[in-house]
Design an enzyme around this catalytic site. Sequence first.
Site, PDB file in Angstrom:
ATOM      1  N   THR A 126     -10.955   5.034  10.895  1.00  0.00           N
ATOM      2  CA  THR A 126      -9.599   4.641  10.515  1.00  0.00           C
ATOM      3  C   THR A 126      -8.550   5.072  11.554  1.00  0.00           C
ATOM      4  O   THR A 126      -8.653   6.149  12.138  1.00  0.00           O
ATOM      5  CB  THR A 126      -9.251   5.282   9.156  1.00  0.00           C
ATOM      6  OG1 THR A 126     -10.276   4.938   8.221  1.00  0.00           O
ATOM      7  CG2 THR A 126      -7.911   4.831   8.636  1.00  0.00           C
ATOM      8  N   GLU A 127      -7.548   4.225  11.729  1.00  0.00           N
ATOM      9  CA  GLU A 127      -6.389   4.572  12.572  1.00  0.00           C
ATOM     10  C   GLU A 127      -5.113   4.271  11.788  1.00  0.00           C
ATOM     11  O   GLU A 127      -5.170   3.559  10.770  1.00  0.00           O
ATOM     12  CB  GLU A 127      -6.411   3.745  13.863  1.00  0.00           C
ATOM     13  CG  GLU A 127      -7.645   4.027  14.701  1.00  0.00           C
ATOM     14  CD  GLU A 127      -7.660   3.268  16.019  1.00  0.00           C
ATOM     15  OE1 GLU A 127      -6.689   2.509  16.301  1.00  0.00           O
ATOM     16  OE2 GLU A 127      -8.629   3.443  16.768  1.00  0.00           O
ATOM     17  N   SER A 132      -7.960  -0.875   6.312  1.00  0.00           N
ATOM     18  CA  SER A 132      -8.915  -1.873   5.791  1.00  0.00           C
ATOM     19  C   SER A 132      -9.363  -2.815   6.909  1.00  0.00           C
ATOM     20  O   SER A 132     -10.527  -3.213   6.961  1.00  0.00           O
ATOM     21  CB  SER A 132      -8.256  -2.693   4.678  1.00  0.00           C
ATOM     22  OG  SER A 132      -7.859  -1.840   3.629  1.00  0.00           O
ATOM     23  N   ILE A 157      -9.099  11.669   8.912  1.00  0.00           N
ATOM     24  CA  ILE A 157     -10.509  11.970   9.168  1.00  0.00           C
ATOM     25  C   ILE A 157     -10.943  13.231   8.404  1.00  0.00           C
ATOM     26  O   ILE A 157     -10.385  14.321   8.608  1.00  0.00           O
ATOM     27  CB  ILE A 157     -10.765  12.146  10.692  1.00  0.00           C
ATOM     28  CG1 ILE A 157     -10.292  10.892  11.444  1.00  0.00           C
ATOM     29  CG2 ILE A 157     -12.243  12.436  10.969  1.00  0.00           C
ATOM     30  CD1 ILE A 157     -10.825   9.562  10.913  1.00  0.00           C
ATOM     31  N   ILE A 337      -6.482  13.053 -23.696  1.00  0.00           N
ATOM     32  CA  ILE A 337      -7.107  13.806 -24.798  1.00  0.00           C
ATOM     33  C   ILE A 337      -6.617  15.258 -24.803  1.00  0.00           C
ATOM     34  O   ILE A 337      -6.502  15.877 -25.850  1.00  0.00           O
ATOM     35  CB  ILE A 337      -8.654  13.690 -24.709  1.00  0.00           C
ATOM     36  CG1 ILE A 337      -9.070  12.258 -25.082  1.00  0.00           C
ATOM     37  CG2 ILE A 337      -9.355  14.718 -25.600  1.00  0.00           C
ATOM     38  CD1 ILE A 337     -10.544  11.926 -24.878  1.00  0.00           C
ATOM     39  N   GLU A 363     -13.590   4.919   2.039  1.00  0.00           N
ATOM     40  CA  GLU A 363     -14.755   4.071   2.385  1.00  0.00           C
ATOM     41  C   GLU A 363     -14.574   2.641   1.864  1.00  0.00           C
ATOM     42  O   GLU A 363     -15.529   1.989   1.436  1.00  0.00           O
ATOM     43  CB  GLU A 363     -16.060   4.704   1.901  1.00  0.00           C
ATOM     44  CG  GLU A 363     -16.321   6.019   2.615  1.00  0.00           C
ATOM     45  CD  GLU A 363     -17.761   6.483   2.563  1.00  0.00           C
ATOM     46  OE1 GLU A 363     -18.665   5.643   2.480  1.00  0.00           O
ATOM     47  OE2 GLU A 363     -17.960   7.700   2.636  1.00  0.00           O
TER      48      GLU A 363
HETATM   49  C1  LIG Z   1      -8.868  11.813   1.643  1.00  0.00           C
HETATM   50  C2  LIG Z   1      -9.250  10.729   2.599  1.00  0.00           C
HETATM   51  C3  LIG Z   1     -10.359  10.900   3.401  1.00  0.00           C
HETATM   52  C4  LIG Z   1     -10.722   9.899   4.334  1.00  0.00           C
HETATM   53  N1  LIG Z   1     -11.772  10.133   5.184  1.00  0.00           N
HETATM   54  C5  LIG Z   1     -11.999   9.245   6.196  1.00  0.00           C
HETATM   55  C6  LIG Z   1     -12.968   9.543   7.204  1.00  0.00           C
HETATM   56  O1  LIG Z   1     -13.645  10.574   7.163  1.00  0.00           O
HETATM   57  N2  LIG Z   1     -13.134   8.663   8.228  1.00  0.00           N
HETATM   58  C7  LIG Z   1     -12.409   7.510   8.313  1.00  0.00           C
HETATM   59  O2  LIG Z   1     -12.600   6.757   9.265  1.00  0.00           O
HETATM   60  N3  LIG Z   1     -11.472   7.196   7.362  1.00  0.00           N
HETATM   61  C8  LIG Z   1     -11.245   8.043   6.313  1.00  0.00           C
HETATM   62  N4  LIG Z   1     -10.286   7.752   5.364  1.00  0.00           N
HETATM   63  C9  LIG Z   1      -9.515   6.517   5.479  1.00  0.00           C
HETATM   64  C10 LIG Z   1      -9.817   5.497   4.396  1.00  0.00           C
HETATM   65  O3  LIG Z   1     -11.093   4.946   4.592  1.00  0.00           O
HETATM   66  C11 LIG Z   1      -8.683   4.458   4.425  1.00  0.00           C
HETATM   67  O4  LIG Z   1      -7.534   5.103   3.903  1.00  0.00           O
HETATM   68  C12 LIG Z   1      -9.002   3.212   3.634  1.00  0.00           C
HETATM   69  O5  LIG Z   1     -10.022   2.475   4.242  1.00  0.00           O
HETATM   70  C13 LIG Z   1      -7.780   2.303   3.444  1.00  0.00           C
HETATM   71  O6  LIG Z   1      -7.074   2.105   4.631  1.00  0.00           O
HETATM   72  P1  LIG Z   1      -5.463   2.316   4.640  1.00  0.00           P
HETATM   73  O7  LIG Z   1      -5.222   3.666   4.050  1.00  0.00           O
HETATM   74  O8  LIG Z   1      -4.976   2.074   6.012  1.00  0.00           O
HETATM   75  O9  LIG Z   1      -4.903   1.228   3.634  1.00  0.00           O
HETATM   76  P2  LIG Z   1      -4.510  -0.293   4.011  1.00  0.00           P
HETATM   77  O10 LIG Z   1      -5.633  -0.969   4.682  1.00  0.00           O
HETATM   78  O11 LIG Z   1      -3.181  -0.296   4.681  1.00  0.00           O
HETATM   79  O12 LIG Z   1      -4.361  -0.898   2.547  1.00  0.00           O
HETATM   80  C14 LIG Z   1      -3.149  -0.843   1.784  1.00  0.00           C
HETATM   81  C15 LIG Z   1      -3.351  -1.723   0.541  1.00  0.00           C
HETATM   82  O13 LIG Z   1      -3.537  -3.094   0.956  1.00  0.00           O
HETATM   83  C16 LIG Z   1      -4.752  -3.589   0.412  1.00  0.00           C
HETATM   84  N5  LIG Z   1      -5.376  -4.548   1.334  1.00  0.00           N
HETATM   85  C17 LIG Z   1      -5.609  -4.407   2.680  1.00  0.00           C
HETATM   86  N6  LIG Z   1      -6.234  -5.481   3.170  1.00  0.00           N
HETATM   87  C18 LIG Z   1      -6.440  -6.329   2.115  1.00  0.00           C
HETATM   88  C19 LIG Z   1      -7.065  -7.601   1.969  1.00  0.00           C
HETATM   89  N7  LIG Z   1      -7.620  -8.233   3.003  1.00  0.00           N
HETATM   90  N8  LIG Z   1      -7.075  -8.168   0.730  1.00  0.00           N
HETATM   91  C20 LIG Z   1      -6.522  -7.534  -0.326  1.00  0.00           C
HETATM   92  N9  LIG Z   1      -5.920  -6.323  -0.253  1.00  0.00           N
HETATM   93  C21 LIG Z   1      -5.889  -5.723   0.951  1.00  0.00           C
HETATM   94  C22 LIG Z   1      -5.620  -2.344   0.238  1.00  0.00           C
HETATM   95  O14 LIG Z   1      -6.671  -2.585  -0.701  1.00  0.00           O
HETATM   96  C23 LIG Z   1      -4.602  -1.344  -0.256  1.00  0.00           C
HETATM   97  O15 LIG Z   1      -4.374  -1.517  -1.630  1.00  0.00           O
HETATM   98  C24 LIG Z   1      -9.954   8.706   4.408  1.00  0.00           C
HETATM   99  C25 LIG Z   1      -8.847   8.534   3.570  1.00  0.00           C
HETATM  100  C26 LIG Z   1      -8.479   9.524   2.681  1.00  0.00           C
HETATM  101  C27 LIG Z   1      -7.252   9.315   1.828  1.00  0.00           C
END
Ligand SMILES: Cc1cc2nc3c(=O)[nH]c(=O)nc-3n(C[C@H](O)[C@H](O)[C@H](O)COP(=O)(O)OP(=O)(O)OC[C@H]3O[C@@H](n4cnc5c(N)ncnc54)[C@H](O)[C@@H]3O)c2cc1C
Length: 380
Positions: A126-127, A132, A157, A337, A363
């Site tokens: 993730t960046e 997503s 991360i 509850i 994930e």
């Molecule tokens: C506690 C924690 C631990 C994590 N650990 C890791 C890790 O170890 N390594 C790593 O690489 N990442 C990690 N992540 C990142 C995590 O995988 C991402 O936060 C996640 O994939 C969502 O990306 P985003 O936060 O940028 O949300 P966004 O992609 O910006 O999404 C925002 C909203 O838009 C929706 N959306 C986006 N695209 C679409 C679409 N095409 N259709 C419909 N809805 C859409 C999403 O479902 C969401 O509701 C972690 C995150 C957290 C919070």
Amino acid sequence: MDFRPTEEQELLRRAVREFAEAEIGPHVMEWDESQHFPMELLPKLAALGLAGIQFGEEYGGSAMSAVEYCICIEELARVCPAIALSVAAHNGLCTSHIAMFGNEAQKAEFLPRLVRGEVLGAWGLTEAGAGSDAASMRTSATRQGQCWALNGSKSFITHGSIGGVMVVMAVTDRGKGHRGISSFVLEHGTPGMRAGKKENKLGMRASDTSEVVFEDCRIPATRLLGEEGQGFINTLQVLDAGRIGIAALSVGLAQGAYEAALKYAKERRQFGQPIAAFQAIQWKLADNATRIEAARLLTYRAAYLKDRGERTTRESSMAKLFASEIAVKAADDCVQIHGGYGFVKDYPAEKYFRDVKLVTIGEGTSEIQRLVIARQLLGQ
Ligand SMILES: Cc1cc2nc3c(=O)[nH]c(=O)nc-3n(C[C@H](O)[C@H](O)[C@H](O)COP(=O)(O)OP(=O)(O)OC[C@H]3O[C@@H](n4cnc5c(N)ncnc54)[C@H](O)[C@@H]3O)c2cc1C
């Protein structure tokens, strides 16, 4: 078809449950409040085989099946979802990626230390601008003689600041879209790599979540994991397995919340009787117990198929989607509850309620799971 766990699996469940209740349970709130991942727990997790759950004995791993992996993660999450998240990220993302796609030299170099719990693993996909839509990442790896130079940053991360080994995905050929992404393995502390902001989180607070920054970070050419240009495709395979782990985490969290609610409902008296005597409460308990069983079956089925060597993209996403969403409901009902006592930190309800939101996001969000399932159904 046999839905019963084996005797060994029952023993494993009991061992992990006893460990979690004794070694983690008493510290859950302290680690949550301080946002502290207890490094002192790592050797204890390793002694039980939980730092190398599914990895070969030749690397010191426990060589357990995917179903047994689920049992381990479930039992940890029942007591502390944050510790379960760290164990899942260490095993199911970083170590798994190296085990699946590393060459023999890379596996021999990195797996023993990860599996023995000498270091925690981190996995960077993730960046800030690529969540997503992970394939739109900007972090780059440029070949310079016998080195790759990494530039960019990764967000959210798990173990970004405390991990000793990291797998990172980076663009090696921008013209090739997702086929221009490769994966690399490197040691924390490599010059040019540093931990950035540590996130101050709603839940899962004992699990470290940090930014990782790369500024002309040079790593040997031998640190390329798998084939150049295959990093994103390999990532999707890692996530197919990783999502089964998050489904198991969700089942365990839901189980913990449900058990806390059941206990409280029998103890708390209103209108001259335990609140468990009210049908409104009974229905919540019955619905949650049923949903948890259904989620567990979906999760174990995905794991069972993985153990048979089948591709589980659809089954993993279905299990993760369903289990995470029923876990949110279980944690919500647990607070309800408990009434006002669900809103304060003297009871476990509020922590399950905070921790659970991660499982519909990490994930791959629920929306992305639906997208993956729909693509599978439509044959895209
Ligand atoms: C506690 C924690 C631990 C994590 N650990 C890791 C890790 O170890 N390594 C790593 O690489 N990442 C990690 N992540 C990142 C995590 O995988 C991402 O936060 C996640 O994939 C969502 O990306 P985003 O936060 O940028 O949300 P966004 O992609 O910006 O999404 C925002 C909203 O838009 C929706 N959306 C986006 N695209 C679409 C679409 N095409 N259709 C419909 N809805 C859409 C999403 O479902 C969401 O509701 C972690 C995150 C957290 C919070």
